[in-house]
Design an enzyme around this catalytic site. Structure first.
Site, mmCIF file in Angstrom:
data_model
loop_
_atom_site.group_PDB
_atom_site.id
_atom_site.type_symbol
_atom_site.label_atom_id
_atom_site.label_comp_id
_atom_site.label_asym_id
_atom_site.label_seq_id
_atom_site.Cartn_x
_atom_site.Cartn_y
_atom_site.Cartn_z
ATOM 1 C CB ILE A 122 13.026 -22.715 -0.030
ATOM 2 C CG1 ILE A 122 11.781 -21.887 0.251
ATOM 3 C CG2 ILE A 122 13.042 -23.970 0.827
ATOM 4 C CD1 ILE A 122 10.473 -22.621 -0.019
ATOM 5 N N GLY B 12 14.042 -12.929 -2.849
ATOM 6 C CA GLY B 12 13.753 -12.090 -4.002
ATOM 7 C C GLY B 12 13.644 -10.644 -3.573
ATOM 8 N N GLY B 13 13.145 -9.818 -4.469
ATOM 9 C CA GLY B 13 13.048 -8.395 -4.221
ATOM 10 C C GLY B 13 12.117 -8.018 -3.085
ATOM 11 C CB VAL C 247 10.521 -17.963 0.067
ATOM 12 C CG1 VAL C 247 9.454 -19.048 0.168
ATOM 13 C CG2 VAL C 247 9.992 -16.756 -0.714
ATOM 14 C CE LYS D 245 7.419 -12.287 -1.515
ATOM 15 N NZ LYS D 245 6.682 -12.016 -2.764
ATOM 16 C CG ASP E 15 7.794 -8.310 -11.410
ATOM 17 O OD1 ASP E 15 8.279 -8.004 -12.527
ATOM 18 O OD2 ASP E 15 8.505 -8.596 -10.427
#
Length: 159
Positions: free
Chosen positions: A20, A23-24, A28, A43, A136
């Site tokens: 789905i 990212g960094g 996921v 994740k 972040d």
């Protein structure tokens, strides 16, 4: 493990349904918790990152910090584990979109902006009370659910 996880692959008692996002800090996946019969998000930190002590530390720190928080505006972490050398976090599966997606559609109504800001502040205040700081904060790490409450889910914590 350096490949995308395929549907029906099992990580412990979680069965992968689909990817789905990415990212960094990993990818996921939507998965099925076969013990509790519910959908979850997993994740996964890529194996090459797991060999990097700094990234592994950040990933584990994020899991610990998030799981220490219990607030309606903060993602709930259910479990952690490792699959073929790749650590993973199991969390609630959210229905909605990142704030970034809403911003790309155009201006957000002032009333909604105020409500979003209040919810972000509430979540951050709850975290700060426990000595946890978001490392972040950006639209890509704020998730708006579709349940009518416009709740935010705050990811990426540091204690």
């Amino acid at each position: 493990m350096n490949q995308e996880l395929l549907p029906n692959l099992k990580l412990s008692h979680y069965r992968i349904v689909s990817k789905i996002g990415a990212g960094g800090m990993g990818e996921v996946y939507r998965a099925r918790d076969t013990r509790l019969d519910r959908e979850v998000a997993i994740k996964v930190l890529p194996a090459d990152f797991a060999n990097d002590p700094d990234r592994l530390k950040r990933f584990e720190q994020e899991a610990r910090a998030t799981s220490a928080l219990n607030h309606p505006n903060i993602l709930t972490v259910y479990d952690i584990g490792t699959h073929e050398g790749a650590p993973f976090i199991v969390a609630e599966l959210l229905d909605g979109e990142e704030l970034r997606a809403q911003l790309e559609e155009g201006a957000i109504a002032p009333k909604k902006v105020i409500e979003y800001a209040r919810q972000i502040a509430d979540g951050l205040a709850a975290a700060h009370e426990k000595g946890i700081v978001h490392r972040d904060l950006k639209p890509e790490n704020l998730f708006i659910t579709k349940d009518g409450a416009s709740r935010f889910w705050i990811l990426a914590w540091r204690s």
